[in-house]
Write an enzyme that holds these catalytic residues in place. Sequence first.
Site, mmCIF file in Angstrom:
data_model
loop_
_atom_site.group_PDB
_atom_site.id
_atom_site.type_symbol
_atom_site.label_atom_id
_atom_site.label_comp_id
_atom_site.label_asym_id
_atom_site.label_seq_id
_atom_site.Cartn_x
_atom_site.Cartn_y
_atom_site.Cartn_z
ATOM 1 N N GLY A 195 0.822 -1.208 0.000
ATOM 2 C CA GLY A 195 0.000 0.000 0.000
ATOM 3 C C GLY A 195 0.857 1.260 0.000
ATOM 4 C CG LEU B 41 -0.969 1.652 -3.808
ATOM 5 C CD1 LEU B 41 -2.169 1.223 -4.652
ATOM 6 C CD2 LEU B 41 0.087 0.545 -3.798
ATOM 7 C CG HIS C 274 3.147 0.779 -5.566
ATOM 8 N ND1 HIS C 274 3.337 1.834 -4.708
ATOM 9 C CD2 HIS C 274 3.729 -0.298 -4.964
ATOM 10 C CE1 HIS C 274 3.991 1.422 -3.629
ATOM 11 N NE2 HIS C 274 4.247 0.138 -3.756
ATOM 12 C CD GLN D 163 7.031 -7.674 3.511
ATOM 13 O OE1 GLN D 163 6.207 -8.470 3.070
ATOM 14 N NE2 GLN D 163 7.630 -6.778 2.729
ATOM 15 C CB VAL E 263 8.886 4.483 -11.450
ATOM 16 C CG1 VAL E 263 8.347 5.874 -11.733
ATOM 17 C CG2 VAL E 263 8.293 3.465 -12.410
ATOM 18 C CB SER F 182 10.577 4.475 -1.648
ATOM 19 O OG SER F 182 10.330 3.868 -0.393
ATOM 20 N NE ARG G 259 10.864 1.196 3.887
ATOM 21 C CZ ARG G 259 10.557 0.714 5.080
ATOM 22 N NH1 ARG G 259 10.527 1.507 6.127
ATOM 23 N NH2 ARG G 259 10.286 -0.573 5.247
HETATM 24 P P1 AMP Z 1 6.102 -2.249 -1.772
HETATM 25 O O1 AMP Z 1 4.702 -1.757 -1.603
HETATM 26 O O2 AMP Z 1 7.137 -1.226 -1.432
HETATM 27 O O3 AMP Z 1 6.340 -3.599 -1.164
HETATM 28 O O4 AMP Z 1 6.272 -2.467 -3.334
HETATM 29 C C1 AMP Z 1 5.394 -3.297 -4.052
HETATM 30 C C2 AMP Z 1 6.001 -3.596 -5.395
HETATM 31 O O5 AMP Z 1 6.237 -2.361 -6.085
HETATM 32 C C3 AMP Z 1 7.368 -4.294 -5.274
HETATM 33 O O6 AMP Z 1 7.466 -5.266 -6.297
HETATM 34 C C4 AMP Z 1 8.336 -3.172 -5.493
HETATM 35 O O7 AMP Z 1 9.577 -3.587 -6.023
HETATM 36 C C5 AMP Z 1 7.575 -2.310 -6.497
HETATM 37 N N1 AMP Z 1 8.085 -0.942 -6.456
HETATM 38 C C6 AMP Z 1 8.235 -0.147 -5.356
HETATM 39 N N2 AMP Z 1 8.790 1.032 -5.692
HETATM 40 C C7 AMP Z 1 9.017 0.982 -7.036
HETATM 41 C C8 AMP Z 1 9.574 1.889 -7.985
HETATM 42 N N3 AMP Z 1 10.042 3.086 -7.640
HETATM 43 N N4 AMP Z 1 9.642 1.496 -9.278
HETATM 44 C C9 AMP Z 1 9.193 0.272 -9.652
HETATM 45 N N5 AMP Z 1 8.642 -0.615 -8.814
HETATM 46 C C10 AMP Z 1 8.558 -0.281 -7.521
#
Ligand code: AMP
Length: 283
Positions: free
Chosen positions: A31, A33, A37, A61, A176, A185, A187
């Site tokens: 989430g 997003l 995402h 995790q 991205v 991110s 974060r």
């Molecule tokens: P997360 O919600 O951070 O666990 O990310 C979910 C999915 O989105 C994971 O497969 C991440 O690698 C992907 N993701 C997160 N940030 C990016 C980004 N900046 N570019 C591409 N994919 C991303």
Amino acid sequence: MNATGRIAEARKLLDAARNEGIHVGLVPTLGALHDGHRSLMKRARGETGFVVVTIFVNPAQFNDPSDLAAYPRTFADDLEMCASEGVDLVFHPDTDEMYPKPPVTSVIVSGLTSSMEGAERPGHFDGVTLVCAKLFAIVGPCSAYFGEKDAQQLRVVRRMASDLDMPVEIVACPTVRDADGLAMSSRNVALSPEDREQALALPRALGAIADLVRKGERNVAALVASVREDLEIVDDVDYLEVVDPDTLERLDRVDGPALVCAAVRVGGTRLIDNMMVGAPQEA
Ligand code: AMP
């Protein structure tokens, strides 16, 4: 768009789609997003007939309870983004739905998980592989979309699916970035403007290493040393490694494609990023 927190309800919708011969695409997320995402959703939308986004902040995790508590949650906005990208189903279970009993089953990928994120965050990948195995079992996707941003995670999940003959293709999607170069991110919202200035040292260091490789530097110690001073601006560098893109083993020399991976801390926020170097098109 449908949205449900219940496994049984999600399965009913997914069974109906599969019964019509429709390919299911899965985008697993925590989430909060953002456009990273969104790029995964678009790819899934382009390649599959029924797109499922899962939103679950998976406690298994998170090795640090305060990190779990502080993780951003923006559910209403997330639903809006999913609807705007033509997602068919948002599956957003709570912890009781996913873990009604403390699981006594583990899914452990060894080797690939022993370095970098695995070394810095003990148990992290065991939580990732457990939840991905569960999500694959619940959703039954033909394809699952993961970001290169989390390069080690991508390789760990791909190897798990391959070792366990899971009938799912793991699709890698490019990182991205914001206009200033910082990888998107969830974060990043915690970064103050000053933190963000410091955080930019991370993509800058990766880019500088890629440049040096293009110019012919092959020695990893020299590559790492070349960015040490610029990286002093961040609070901490958890690791900066140049590894084999398949095995994630450390390299001494870049004689072919290599992956530069790093994690840094800025003002209480931990950021990771990576870049491929030495690929044929870059040589
Ligand atoms: P997360 O919600 O951070 O666990 O990310 C979910 C999915 O989105 C994971 O497969 C991440 O690698 C992907 N993701 C997160 N940030 C990016 C980004 N900046 N570019 C591409 N994919 C991303």
